[in-house]
Scaffold this motif. Sequence first.
Motif, short mmCIF file in Angstrom:
data_model
loop_
_atom_site.label_atom_id
_atom_site.label_comp_id
_atom_site.label_asym_id
_atom_site.label_seq_id
_atom_site.Cartn_x
_atom_site.Cartn_y
_atom_site.Cartn_z
N PRO A 250 -27.57 -33.03 0.29
CA PRO A 250 -26.77 -32.27 -0.67
C PRO A 250 -25.27 -32.33 -0.39
N ASN A 251 -24.49 -32.36 -1.47
CA ASN A 251 -23.04 -32.21 -1.34
C ASN A 251 -22.67 -30.78 -0.99
N ASP A 252 -23.53 -29.86 -1.43
CA ASP A 252 -23.32 -28.43 -1.20
C ASP A 252 -24.55 -27.90 -0.47
N PHE A 253 -24.38 -27.36 0.71
CA PHE A 253 -25.53 -26.91 1.49
C PHE A 253 -26.10 -25.58 1.00
N ASN A 254 -25.56 -25.08 -0.12
CA ASN A 254 -26.19 -23.94 -0.77
C ASN A 254 -27.22 -24.39 -1.81
N TRP A 255 -27.28 -25.68 -2.10
CA TRP A 255 -28.26 -26.18 -3.06
C TRP A 255 -29.68 -25.92 -2.56
N LYS A 256 -30.56 -25.68 -3.52
CA LYS A 256 -31.97 -25.43 -3.21
C LYS A 256 -32.80 -26.69 -3.47
N LEU A 257 -33.78 -26.89 -2.62
CA LEU A 257 -34.75 -27.96 -2.80
C LEU A 257 -36.10 -27.33 -3.16
N PHE A 258 -36.55 -27.55 -4.39
CA PHE A 258 -37.83 -27.01 -4.86
C PHE A 258 -38.93 -28.02 -4.54
N ILE A 259 -39.90 -27.60 -3.74
CA ILE A 259 -41.00 -28.47 -3.30
C ILE A 259 -42.32 -27.87 -3.78
N ASN A 260 -43.14 -28.70 -4.42
CA ASN A 260 -44.44 -28.22 -4.92
C ASN A 260 -45.39 -27.90 -3.77
N LEU A 261 -46.08 -26.79 -3.92
CA LEU A 261 -47.10 -26.38 -2.95
C LEU A 261 -48.39 -26.12 -3.71
N ASN A 262 -49.35 -27.03 -3.55
CA ASN A 262 -50.63 -26.90 -4.22
C ASN A 262 -51.43 -25.76 -3.60
N ALA A 263 -51.91 -24.87 -4.44
CA ALA A 263 -52.61 -23.68 -3.94
C ALA A 263 -53.86 -24.03 -3.14
N ILE A 300 -56.52 -20.21 -7.14
CA ILE A 300 -56.43 -19.08 -6.19
C ILE A 300 -57.53 -18.07 -6.53
N ASP A 301 -58.56 -18.03 -5.72
CA ASP A 301 -59.65 -17.08 -5.97
C ASP A 301 -59.57 -15.86 -5.06
N ASP A 302 -58.66 -15.90 -4.08
CA ASP A 302 -58.50 -14.78 -3.15
C ASP A 302 -57.01 -14.59 -2.91
N TYR A 303 -56.38 -13.74 -3.73
CA TYR A 303 -54.94 -13.56 -3.63
C TYR A 303 -54.52 -12.92 -2.31
N ALA A 304 -55.37 -12.08 -1.76
CA ALA A 304 -55.02 -11.43 -0.49
C ALA A 304 -54.85 -12.47 0.61
N SER A 305 -55.79 -13.43 0.69
CA SER A 305 -55.70 -14.48 1.71
C SER A 305 -54.55 -15.42 1.43
N PHE A 306 -54.34 -15.73 0.15
CA PHE A 306 -53.27 -16.65 -0.20
C PHE A 306 -51.91 -16.03 0.11
N THR A 307 -51.75 -14.76 -0.21
CA THR A 307 -50.49 -14.06 0.06
C THR A 307 -50.22 -14.02 1.56
N LYS A 308 -51.28 -13.82 2.34
CA LYS A 308 -51.13 -13.81 3.79
C LYS A 308 -50.69 -15.18 4.29
N ALA A 309 -51.24 -16.25 3.68
CA ALA A 309 -50.86 -17.60 4.08
C ALA A 309 -49.40 -17.90 3.75
N LEU A 310 -48.90 -17.26 2.68
CA LEU A 310 -47.49 -17.46 2.31
C LEU A 310 -46.53 -16.67 3.19
N ASP A 311 -47.04 -15.65 3.86
CA ASP A 311 -46.17 -14.77 4.64
C ASP A 311 -45.38 -15.52 5.70
N GLU A 337 -49.25 -10.76 -8.37
CA GLU A 337 -49.81 -10.73 -7.02
C GLU A 337 -48.87 -11.28 -5.96
N LEU A 338 -48.09 -12.32 -6.30
CA LEU A 338 -47.31 -13.04 -5.28
C LEU A 338 -45.85 -12.61 -5.22
N ARG A 339 -45.38 -11.86 -6.22
CA ARG A 339 -43.98 -11.38 -6.25
C ARG A 339 -42.98 -12.51 -5.98
N PRO A 340 -42.90 -13.51 -6.85
CA PRO A 340 -42.05 -14.67 -6.57
C PRO A 340 -40.56 -14.35 -6.67
#
Length: 429
Positions: A250-263, A300-311, A337-340
């Motif tokens: 990046p020219n600007d280190f405030n730029w964001k890189l959006f990367i896909n994360l398959n559930a 995502i069939d178990d949001y509690a587990s998935f949210t924990k994995a994102l923590d 559920e995930l509060r993005p």
Amino acid sequence: MADQLASIMLLADSLSSENLTAKMDKYLNKHPVGLIYLDIKRFGEIEKKHGPITCQKLLEAWKQLVFEAEMSGSFGLLAHRMFGDDVLLFVRTKQGEADQVKVALLRLAQEIRAVFEKRLNETMALSGDSIELYAGTAVLDPGTGRTAENLLYDAIKEAIFEARSETDAEYRRLRMEFRDILVCRKITAHYQPIVSLSTGNIYGYEALARGPQSSYFATPNRLWGFAEKENQLYALEKAARQRAIEGFLPNDFNWKLFINLNANVIHDPQFTPGQTLAFLEKMNLTPQNVVFEITERQSIDDYASFTKALDHYRKQGYQIAIDDAGAGYSSLQAIAELRPDYIKIDRSIIHRINRNKIKEILLETLVVFARKIDCQMIAEGIETFEELEIVRQLGVHFGQGYLLGRPNPKLQPVPDAVSEWMQRHSSTV
């Protein structure tokens, strides 16, 4: 292949009941008859991606194509039978040695396949996919002294098995090609700009993985779909993530890189959190530069587990985005559920929003909702200035789409025409 046409025996019985056996018997008195079996490749995947209505239209086009060929006598076609997307073609063959007849039939099958594939693709033009056919052949030879019914049964079995062998051989080839892509890291990252709609400046880029350009895996749908079949989602995602970070200069280190994360990745036994951080540090980046974009939310069939994995990601400073919001219930559930940190609005809502008041009201409602939960919004699929104007007026924070920049291996700036437009309209927001 319709479970081997549901049953070769049942198929042969049904053909006999349609007097096809008698019809073949008449032709067999004069010369051998060739059987060509055709089947649409990956029909189930096409239906899953494009929907049952599109597949029904495809079957109707397929049926019409075969019917016209029989009526015109093309390819020496004597008769045909269809069972879903499976087709049996009975064609005239010349007298000769069995091997010679078989070789001639194989050539004819390839010619027919090429013509039919071309016509089907011209008729349907499926976005992101091409229609391809499997082919198998067999010869009904009256010189064997067997009955037409027995010849028909064995020919159907032989043709289907030949097509199936082609399927198996092709899958083995694709598997080797896919593994080579993983091992040799033959993945490229393409970056699509995400633009601030208040300033017109780059806010970040979404990284999109691509296979080799000349490969079957050049498109992301094929690449990720095959990885899921092979239980290699995490291996591919890890390789794609590294490529994305390597190319993000990046020219600007405030730029964001959006990367896909398959559930589905968190269910992969190879999934080991923490490796991304070390790789970022190597490239002089931080977790604050990265937004993980959650895809395949319906898995995502178990949001509690998935949210924990994102923590573990959130605790290190990464942010989370929900992709394709508005495309179905799963996106709304994921938001709750995930509060993005970011909500990406599906292009189906943005497309022609300037002509659809309902879409405009829906987007306005989502903007108010996002503001109340302190979440930023990204409008996907902006392709026209009219769409851009509505999206800006409604207060959407960021935009993404072909108008603002197409995916490219390099970090491209905002197009000049868009920058000029944004400057002229800056006072309207």
